[in-house]
Write a protein that holds these residues in place. Structure first.
Motif, PDB file in Angstrom:
ATOM      1  N   GLU A 169       0.844  -1.191   0.000  1.00 42.97           N
ATOM      2  CA  GLU A 169       0.000   0.000   0.000  1.00 42.97           C
ATOM      3  C   GLU A 169       0.883   1.246   0.000  1.00 42.97           C
ATOM      4  N   LEU A 170       0.593   2.141  -0.943  1.00 41.87           N
ATOM      5  CA  LEU A 170       1.395   3.362  -1.059  1.00 41.87           C
ATOM      6  C   LEU A 170       0.721   4.517  -0.316  1.00 41.87           C
TER       7      LEU A 170
ATOM      8  N   ARG B  81       5.004  -0.781   8.939  1.00 43.03           N
ATOM      9  CA  ARG B  81       3.671  -1.312   9.247  1.00 43.03           C
ATOM     10  C   ARG B  81       2.645  -0.182   9.217  1.00 43.03           C
ATOM     11  N   ALA B  82       1.391  -0.567   9.092  1.00 45.22           N
ATOM     12  CA  ALA B  82       0.312   0.422   9.014  1.00 45.22           C
ATOM     13  C   ALA B  82       0.308   1.334  10.240  1.00 45.22           C
ATOM     14  N   ASP B  83       0.518   0.770  11.422  1.00 45.51           N
ATOM     15  CA  ASP B  83       0.444   1.618  12.623  1.00 45.51           C
ATOM     16  C   ASP B  83       1.594   2.614  12.697  1.00 45.51           C
ATOM     17  N   ASP B  84       2.761   2.235  12.169  1.00 43.43           N
ATOM     18  CA  ASP B  84       3.856   3.204  12.142  1.00 43.43           C
ATOM     19  C   ASP B  84       3.592   4.303  11.098  1.00 43.43           C
ATOM     20  N   ALA B  85       2.835   3.934  10.068  1.00 41.97           N
ATOM     21  CA  ALA B  85       2.571   4.911   9.001  1.00 41.97           C
ATOM     22  C   ALA B  85       1.577   5.985   9.431  1.00 41.97           C
ATOM     23  N   GLN B  86       0.783   5.685  10.475  1.00 44.47           N
ATOM     24  CA  GLN B  86      -0.159   6.674  11.015  1.00 44.47           C
ATOM     25  C   GLN B  86       0.597   7.942  11.401  1.00 44.47           C
TER      26      GLN B  86
ATOM     27  N   VAL C 121       3.365   0.493   2.900  1.00 48.87           N
ATOM     28  CA  VAL C 121       2.842  -0.211   4.069  1.00 48.87           C
ATOM     29  C   VAL C 121       2.816  -1.714   3.816  1.00 48.87           C
ATOM     30  N   ALA C 122       3.392  -2.457   4.755  1.00 51.40           N
ATOM     31  CA  ALA C 122       3.461  -3.915   4.608  1.00 51.40           C
ATOM     32  C   ALA C 122       3.155  -4.563   5.944  1.00 51.40           C
TER      33      ALA C 122
END
Lengths: 344, 344, 344
Positions: B18-19, B64-69, B77-78
């Protein structure tokens, strides 16, 4: 073969040692105190060999001032006899003369640059874009891959491999079978199968390092694996990717350092000791043989793990109790918590 | 050298990530979070490096998604950023192009069969009846003995030895100095002298295995020594004769497995760990570094032996007590067996 | 390939074994009890495989007299079936025929002397003044340095390095990657920097020794490193400078011996065991795997160190208590010193 010879007076002068006795005595080789004969130089550093001094037939002996008191033979007095002996012995062990040039059998990539004053031996192969400085010896059977650099005066004795992106400083000495720059052990588990994490870094080795036979130093995953200057590695040592080792640190045979550990300067790592990955060890740490370093070390000093040797029968009894050690401690604790004066 | 480059959007698409952020950013290499700059991709997998994210100059970061927040930069995102990074990084580290053909200096037995699409490097020697498939690289200085087979796409980097009767699957990667198929250590004592037990088996290595620098795998005594598919061995590992290692098992540097041990699938063996001969270890066992496996293991899980590191002075005191451990336990037992209420 | 074949009667006669059953049965290879078929010879030495005997399809089996009682198949009876099997198996594993002569690619110093009945393989290099006797095989990629001697019938399989001043006895067998005669690890600390202590000794290896793959044996500092006759070293072993190993001693893989240790005859050293420098070990000592020998051993027998394997959770609890062991022992001592009958 006839090697070089020097009078004791010449040796004293050259290395700034105090001469006691006959300076005209000629020395042509070194030997142990116990076996030295005429024309040979020995040394006394370890007090346990002091008793051998009186009976030694050595023509001259390097020793401390206090050992020289009352010694009737010729002495070279040094504050550190082992250091002085090391320097003197080198006089009698000159390196074979450099034979500059590339052996007819060697295979050299056209893009490699080899100084005319370098020596490349039989069956050596040199990869693309690698550079070899003056005074370097690449011994028989060495493989130098792509993008390597070998600094002035370095010697690869024989059958050494620099896989890729390995940069050696000056006067680095590498013994046979050593492999620098192989891929680090980088794996990721993906749906039950390993996938390889590309290893793209290199290996950087400082000036005056020595690397033992069959020792392996992996290339970094992204950045480099780095040895500072004057690092001394014995045989069969394993250095994982991204490890950093500070200047003047020495490791004995079969030691192993896992990936991304950082080791300070002036450390001593005993034989077959292990250091886990991602740890940090400060300067001037000494690890005894076969210890496993399981946590970072912030204070200089000597550290150990393991169990001393004992007869197997005795060991079996004690080792069986080790499994009960926690229980034993709890029982002792419990007993102590019941104060005796209340027992009755 | 100019390597390949890709836009972040291309990378996201190619690996199903996910970009978030600017998909047009061009990436041409990978780097660590701390050191990445423009045009570089980094990753965040280990939470301890999270603090580096805000200050990283990386053009894009796999996380990870939570770090990308709340992350303001470009993110890929992986679910498993390390796996995703491994795949992406491989884009920027393409293997050197295959150069099919046999180097003029190589020595090949007339009965060996070498696919025209295989590459055989300088100073390689290939023995009688050995077969080398398409896409194989036999690097400089490799020695392939008699009756060996090397499967499609396998790479022997340099100075690898396959002594005799060694069969490699497809895409096997072997690093320099590794020796497969040397005689197992088989001896029988006959009237005070050793006699050698002939070693006649071979070594079989499954598809996708990786074997580290200076690792040794002995041939079986009668039957074969066998590695399943996707087994990953680090450097300086010793595998004795007749050992069997299950698929997807990985071993860290300097581990050693004695003869005829059987190890399951998906095991992890820590660095310098040892496994005694003739033992059986089931699937999904993890052995911590420098442990010695002294008995068979029937239950998955993590196993350890050894003693943690401590300052030498403290270690000496405790280690001396280890010799008294059985006595100590007996004394505590004896004391407990005398009930206190009967003491008085 | 068709190998040799022999009738069971011929085998019995040749090795002085008692034949029970059909002497005309022809044997052409050896196999394990479990997998042997027609034309194959197996052996039963370890009682745990006794149950396989009845169902074995082997044409003949070497076994003890008591196992032969009631066995319906063809048996060769031996006091030590493993020894007898080793001898018989060698019949079916003849060494490849010697091909005397020097391969066209080999590089030989003009001052080296190579017996016309010696075989020197491709890419071998032989240094100045080295001497190679009749019946010797120097395999592909071996490097023999200056002043080496290789005795009659010795075999260097491939990629073996004898650095300098290495003298091998007769019938010595050395496996690939072994390095003999590299510099010992001799360093002296001089004003914060290491200086190298010249290593001028050699390595002497007695008759009938076997040296494993990637094993390293350093040259002595002043005198030689010495292996007696019939010493058997497995793979990846490290032998430091000036070590002396007595006749018929065997060491398993990854063992390491530090400099100047002296090991007796008929010793057995387990895998990955370590022996500290300057120690003396008497004859007939057995060291179990991964033990560290921390002091000299004057009495024959079995010795051990280390901790047995246990589940990690259990190990953590016990290992944590190890750090308190001295304190625990003191507390138990203190409690015992207060006699209970005086407590009240």
């Amino acid at each position: 073969m006839t090697g070089p010879s020097y009078s004791v007076a010449e040796i004293a002068k050259r290395f700034g040692l105090e001469l006691r006795g006959d300076g005209d005595t000629v020395i042509s080789s070194v030997a142990t105190l116990a076996r030295a004969g005429a024309g040979q130089l020995a040394f006394l550093a370890n007090p346990r060999y002091r008793s051998q001094l009186a009976e030694s037939a050595a023509s001259a002996v390097v020793m401390r001032a206090d050992d020289a008191q009352g010694h009737s033979g010729t002495a070279l007095v040094a504050a550190d006899p082992y250091v002085a002996f090391a320097k003197v012995a080198a006089l009698f062990d000159p390196p074979p003369p450099l034979q500059p040039g590339i052996h007819a059998s060697a295979v050299v990539d056209p893009s490699a640059r080899i100084d005319p004053q370098a020596q490349v031996g039989p069956f050596a192969s040199i990869g693309a874009r690698s550079r070899i400085a003056a005074g370097v010896v690449v011994g028989p059977g060495c493989v130098i891959g792509e993008d390597c650099e070998i600094g002035e005066g370095s010697v690869l004795v024989a059958r050494v491999t620099l896989v890729r992106r390995v940069r050696l400083g000056k006067r680095v000495l590498i013994h046979p079978g050593a492999v620098l720059g192989a891929d680090g052990f980088g794996l990721a588990m993906d749906a039950g199968r390993w996938i390889k994490v590309p290893q793209q870094g290199g290996v950087v080795v400082g000036d005056d390092c020595e690397i033992g036979a069959n020792t392996t130093i992996d290339r970094g995953a992204i950045e480099d694996t780095v040895l500072g200057e004057d690092v001394r590695l014995d045989n069969q040592i394993q250095i994982g990717h991204n490890v950093r080792i500070g200047a003047h640190t020495a490791m004995a045979g079969c030691a192993a350092v896992a990936g991304s550990a950082t080791i300070g300067s002036h450390c001593l790592v005993g034989g077959a000791a292990g250091i886990l990955g991602h740890l940090e060890i400060c300067d001037r740490v000494m690890i005894t043989a076969m210890s496993l370093v399981t946590h970072s070390i912030r204070e200089p000093g000597e550290y150990s793990s393991g169990i001393p040797l004992m007869p197997n029968r005795e060991w079996r009894r004690n080792a069986a109790r080790f499994r009960q050690l926690d229980t034993l401690a709890r029982r002792v604790n419990a007993r102590e918590k019941t104060p005796r004066d209340k027992e009755d």
